[in-house]
Design a protein around this motif. Structure first.
Motif, short mmCIF file in Angstrom:
data_model
loop_
_atom_site.label_atom_id
_atom_site.label_comp_id
_atom_site.label_asym_id
_atom_site.label_seq_id
_atom_site.Cartn_x
_atom_site.Cartn_y
_atom_site.Cartn_z
N ARG A 127 0.84 -1.21 0.00
CA ARG A 127 0.00 0.00 0.00
C ARG A 127 0.87 1.25 0.00
O ARG A 127 0.55 2.24 -0.65
CB ARG A 127 -0.94 -0.01 1.20
CG ARG A 127 -2.17 -0.90 1.00
CD ARG A 127 -3.21 -0.63 2.07
NE ARG A 127 -2.76 -1.07 3.39
CZ ARG A 127 -2.96 -2.28 3.89
NH1 ARG A 127 -3.61 -3.19 3.17
NH2 ARG A 127 -2.53 -2.59 5.09
N ASP A 128 1.99 1.20 0.73
CA ASP A 128 2.91 2.34 0.73
C ASP A 128 3.54 2.56 -0.63
O ASP A 128 4.00 3.67 -0.94
CB ASP A 128 4.01 2.14 1.79
CG ASP A 128 3.50 2.35 3.20
OD1 ASP A 128 2.40 2.91 3.36
OD2 ASP A 128 4.20 1.94 4.15
N LEU A 129 3.59 1.51 -1.43
CA LEU A 129 4.14 1.61 -2.78
C LEU A 129 3.07 1.93 -3.82
O LEU A 129 3.35 1.96 -5.01
CB LEU A 129 4.85 0.31 -3.15
CG LEU A 129 6.13 0.00 -2.36
CD1 LEU A 129 6.59 -1.43 -2.64
CD2 LEU A 129 7.23 0.98 -2.70
N GLY A 130 1.84 2.16 -3.35
CA GLY A 130 0.77 2.53 -4.26
C GLY A 130 0.01 1.37 -4.87
O GLY A 130 -0.71 1.55 -5.85
N VAL A 131 0.16 0.18 -4.29
CA VAL A 131 -0.51 -1.01 -4.81
C VAL A 131 -1.78 -1.27 -4.01
O VAL A 131 -1.74 -1.36 -2.77
CB VAL A 131 0.41 -2.25 -4.72
CG1 VAL A 131 -0.32 -3.49 -5.22
CG2 VAL A 131 1.69 -2.01 -5.51
#
Length: 266
Positions: A127-131
């Protein structure tokens, strides 16, 4: 010391370094920093596997890296999420060494990490990587890499081992934040708040006593993980562009430490 009594380093007239501490796409922010160096600082775990177990230790390491890239300030620091906690600590460390920090910008950075003592899962890292992640079991590192590359539309150059290192480093940094007792930053700061936060207390609340100056808040109607994607990142970039131009203008006049922006105090 009081705001009136503390000394300031002498003015510099050359372009300043912008250091960004976060695992995010930095293009829109980099575009605001034309004619100056822009550096992204990553967890040592990603490249070397080294785990840093305290925020002050990580801040000292990053401050040394920033000074190696540019020995003199003024410096501009930006951090998203956990990276904002580290950016604040880096700013304090640079000031402790006598360096001028013209900008400290925190993007929805929670000093008390949401989730209490819950472990950091691979899904949290994604989620922190935008996934986008759904329910179900935590993915393996191989599956996590497939999800990441599907989201980004192609190969990343990363391996499952890289993601394992990043996960372990992120988990260690999260534990470090939970133990962290910050010192006070001497100056004004920018704070970007995600209004659709899952926490009952806004992230900005914890920072008022840790910034010895005005804490200018900009509220964005997005969730925490949407702060590093359009349209939120475009708004943040516009505020930073105005801030950097104001700083440059004051430096050209031989003045230091201008007031920051027009955001609200609370």
């Amino acid at each position: 010391p009081s705001r009136k009594s503390r000394s300031r380093p002498s003015a510099r007239t050359k372009s300043a370094t912008v250091a960004m501490i976060a695992t995010v796409r930095v293009g829109p922010v980099a575009n605001t920093a034309a004619r100056r160096g822009v550096y992204g600082l990553q967890l040592p775990a990603l490249s070397t596997g080294e785990i840093v177990e305290s925020i002050p230790a990580l801040a000292r390491r990053y401050a040394d890296e920033i000074r190696r890239a540019q020995p003199d300030g003024p410096y501009h620091l930006l951090g998203w999420s956990l990276g904002g906690v580290v950016a604040h600590a880096v700013a304090v460390e640079l000031q402790r060494g006598g360096a001028p920090v013209d900008t400290l910008a925190l993007i929805d950075s929670h000093l008390g990490v949401p989730g209490g003592s819950a472990p950091v899962e691979v899904k949290d890292m994604l989620r922190d990587l935008g996934v986008a992640t759904n329910g179900g079991p935590d993915p393996s590192y191989d599956d996590a890499l497939d999800l990441l590359e599907d989201t980004l539309g192609g190969p990343t150059g990363l391996t499952p081992r890289h993601l394992e290192r990043l996960h372990l480093g992120s988990a260690a940094a999260t534990r470090a934040v939970r133990r962290h007792s910050p010192d006070t930053f001497l100056g004004d700061a920018l704070f970007f708040t995600a209004l659709r936060s899952s926490t009952s207390v806004p992230a900005v609340t914890a920072w008022h006593d840790l910034v010895d100056g005005m804490l200018h808040q900009y509220r964005l109607d997005v969730e925490h993980h949407e702060m590093v994607a359009a349209p939120a990142v475009d708004t943040i970039a516009a505020v930073l562009r105005a801030r950097l131009e104001e700083s440059d203008s004051h430096l050209r006049r031989g003045r230091r430490y201008p007031r920051i922006g027009t955001g609200s105090r609370r």
